[in-house]
Write a protein that holds these residues in place. Structure first.
Motif, mmCIF file in Angstrom:
data_model
loop_
_atom_site.group_PDB
_atom_site.id
_atom_site.type_symbol
_atom_site.label_atom_id
_atom_site.label_comp_id
_atom_site.label_asym_id
_atom_site.label_seq_id
_atom_site.Cartn_x
_atom_site.Cartn_y
_atom_site.Cartn_z
ATOM 1 N N ARG A 26 0.810 -1.217 0.000
ATOM 2 C CA ARG A 26 0.000 0.000 0.000
ATOM 3 C C ARG A 26 0.845 1.269 0.000
ATOM 4 O O ARG A 26 0.465 2.260 -0.623
ATOM 5 C CB ARG A 26 -0.937 0.021 1.205
ATOM 6 C CG ARG A 26 -1.912 -1.145 1.257
ATOM 7 C CD ARG A 26 -2.935 -0.971 2.379
ATOM 8 N NE ARG A 26 -2.295 -0.948 3.698
ATOM 9 C CZ ARG A 26 -2.347 0.075 4.545
ATOM 10 N NH1 ARG A 26 -3.021 1.180 4.211
ATOM 11 N NH2 ARG A 26 -1.756 0.006 5.728
ATOM 12 N N PHE A 27 1.966 1.249 0.715
ATOM 13 C CA PHE A 27 2.835 2.418 0.827
ATOM 14 C C PHE A 27 4.096 2.211 0.002
ATOM 15 O O PHE A 27 4.598 1.085 -0.128
ATOM 16 C CB PHE A 27 3.251 2.661 2.280
ATOM 17 C CG PHE A 27 2.145 3.101 3.191
ATOM 18 C CD1 PHE A 27 0.823 3.089 2.792
ATOM 19 C CD2 PHE A 27 2.444 3.534 4.474
ATOM 20 C CE1 PHE A 27 -0.197 3.491 3.639
ATOM 21 C CE2 PHE A 27 1.439 3.941 5.333
ATOM 22 C CZ PHE A 27 0.125 3.923 4.927
ATOM 23 N N THR A 28 4.626 3.296 -0.522
ATOM 24 C CA THR A 28 5.881 3.263 -1.262
ATOM 25 C C THR A 28 6.774 4.402 -0.795
ATOM 26 O O THR A 28 6.358 5.562 -0.824
ATOM 27 C CB THR A 28 5.651 3.381 -2.773
ATOM 28 O OG1 THR A 28 4.807 2.318 -3.228
ATOM 29 C CG2 THR A 28 6.987 3.297 -3.513
ATOM 30 N N ILE A 29 7.983 4.071 -0.366
ATOM 31 C CA ILE A 29 8.946 5.085 0.028
ATOM 32 C C ILE A 29 9.919 5.309 -1.125
ATOM 33 O O ILE A 29 10.330 4.369 -1.804
ATOM 34 C CB ILE A 29 9.693 4.686 1.318
ATOM 35 C CG1 ILE A 29 10.539 5.854 1.837
ATOM 36 C CG2 ILE A 29 10.543 3.438 1.119
ATOM 37 C CD1 ILE A 29 11.103 5.625 3.229
ATOM 38 N N SER A 30 10.273 6.553 -1.348
ATOM 39 C CA SER A 30 11.214 6.896 -2.404
ATOM 40 C C SER A 30 12.090 8.050 -1.934
ATOM 41 O O SER A 30 11.793 8.708 -0.937
ATOM 42 C CB SER A 30 10.495 7.247 -3.706
ATOM 43 O OG SER A 30 9.646 8.362 -3.533
ATOM 44 N N ARG A 31 13.157 8.298 -2.686
ATOM 45 C CA ARG A 31 14.131 9.292 -2.244
ATOM 46 C C ARG A 31 14.750 9.998 -3.440
ATOM 47 O O ARG A 31 15.048 9.370 -4.453
ATOM 48 C CB ARG A 31 15.210 8.601 -1.405
ATOM 49 C CG ARG A 31 16.285 9.499 -0.832
ATOM 50 C CD ARG A 31 17.234 8.687 0.030
ATOM 51 N NE ARG A 31 18.285 9.504 0.615
ATOM 52 C CZ ARG A 31 19.228 9.053 1.419
ATOM 53 N NH1 ARG A 31 19.261 7.771 1.751
ATOM 54 N NH2 ARG A 31 20.146 9.875 1.903
ATOM 55 N N ASP A 32 14.925 11.301 -3.299
ATOM 56 C CA ASP A 32 15.648 12.103 -4.266
ATOM 57 C C ASP A 32 16.936 12.536 -3.578
ATOM 58 O O ASP A 32 16.943 13.492 -2.804
ATOM 59 C CB ASP A 32 14.826 13.312 -4.711
ATOM 60 C CG ASP A 32 15.492 14.098 -5.821
ATOM 61 O OD1 ASP A 32 16.721 14.002 -5.991
ATOM 62 O OD2 ASP A 32 14.769 14.825 -6.535
ATOM 63 N N ASN A 33 18.017 11.817 -3.837
ATOM 64 C CA ASN A 33 19.274 12.086 -3.149
ATOM 65 C C ASN A 33 19.821 13.480 -3.451
ATOM 66 O O ASN A 33 20.436 14.111 -2.588
ATOM 67 C CB ASN A 33 20.318 11.034 -3.517
ATOM 68 C CG ASN A 33 20.010 9.672 -2.936
ATOM 69 O OD1 ASN A 33 19.329 9.553 -1.918
ATOM 70 N ND2 ASN A 33 20.518 8.626 -3.576
ATOM 71 N N ALA A 34 19.610 13.962 -4.663
ATOM 72 C CA ALA A 34 20.108 15.278 -5.035
ATOM 73 C C ALA A 34 19.453 16.384 -4.218
ATOM 74 O O ALA A 34 20.067 17.422 -3.963
ATOM 75 C CB ALA A 34 19.899 15.527 -6.521
ATOM 76 N N LYS A 35 18.206 16.169 -3.814
ATOM 77 C CA LYS A 35 17.469 17.157 -3.035
ATOM 78 C C LYS A 35 17.392 16.810 -1.555
ATOM 79 O O LYS A 35 16.752 17.535 -0.796
ATOM 80 C CB LYS A 35 16.059 17.320 -3.590
ATOM 81 C CG LYS A 35 15.996 17.870 -5.000
ATOM 82 C CD LYS A 35 14.554 18.056 -5.449
ATOM 83 C CE LYS A 35 14.485 18.664 -6.833
ATOM 84 N NZ LYS A 35 13.082 18.875 -7.279
ATOM 85 N N ASN A 36 18.022 15.710 -1.157
ATOM 86 C CA ASN A 36 17.961 15.243 0.231
ATOM 87 C C ASN A 36 16.516 15.168 0.724
ATOM 88 O O ASN A 36 16.196 15.601 1.833
ATOM 89 C CB ASN A 36 18.790 16.153 1.143
ATOM 90 C CG ASN A 36 20.278 15.992 0.916
ATOM 91 O OD1 ASN A 36 20.762 14.905 0.626
ATOM 92 N ND2 ASN A 36 21.019 17.090 1.058
ATOM 93 N N THR A 37 15.675 14.599 -0.100
ATOM 94 C CA THR A 37 14.249 14.537 0.182
ATOM 95 C C THR A 37 13.748 13.101 0.094
ATOM 96 O O THR A 37 14.146 12.352 -0.804
ATOM 97 C CB THR A 37 13.460 15.410 -0.799
ATOM 98 O OG1 THR A 37 13.898 16.770 -0.690
ATOM 99 C CG2 THR A 37 11.974 15.349 -0.513
#
Length: 121
Positions: free
Chosen positions: A66-77
């Motif tokens: 149901r949940f998905t975690i993701s990351r934008d390393n360039a934006k530290n987000t």
């Protein structure tokens, strides 16, 4: 200092979706991992999902699929996409980050202020 800014919480009906965001800022050299935890009144804080810099993820059994975690390393987000929400998902959601500060190469672990997610039936 390293700070986390969270957003995206709100009120939604069961079956709906929300997307949480958490942006890290400050004296950051490297973030090793970021994650989301949640806590309801009278309950202990529990892990929801984590993600490493390399993209390895870990989910609580209650949110898998149901949940998905993701990351934008360039934006530290880091983001948490929450679909098919259930009333039992209601809680304050906290972002967490750990890594190395650019100030004297010191280890840090910080928490966001929390964002409230309320799911009505």
């Amino acid at each position: 200092q390293v700070q986390l800014a969270e957003s995206g919480g709100g009120l939604v009906q069961a079956g709906g979706s929300l997307r949480l965001s958490c942006a890290a800022s400050g004296s950051i050299f490297s973030i090793n991992a970021m994650g989301w935890y949640r806590q309801a009144p009278g309950k202990q804080r529990e892990l929801v999902a984590t993600i490493t810099r390399g993209g390895n993820t870990n989910y609580a059994d209650s949110v898998k699929g149901r949940f998905t975690i993701s990351r934008d390393n360039a934006k530290n987000t880091v983001y948490l996409q929450m679909n098919s929400l259930k009333p039992e998902d209601t809680a304050v959601y906290y972002c967490n980050a750990e890594g190395m500060s650019s100030d004297f190469a010191r280890y840090f672990e910080v928490w966001g202020q929390g964002t409230l997610v309320t799911v009505s039936s």
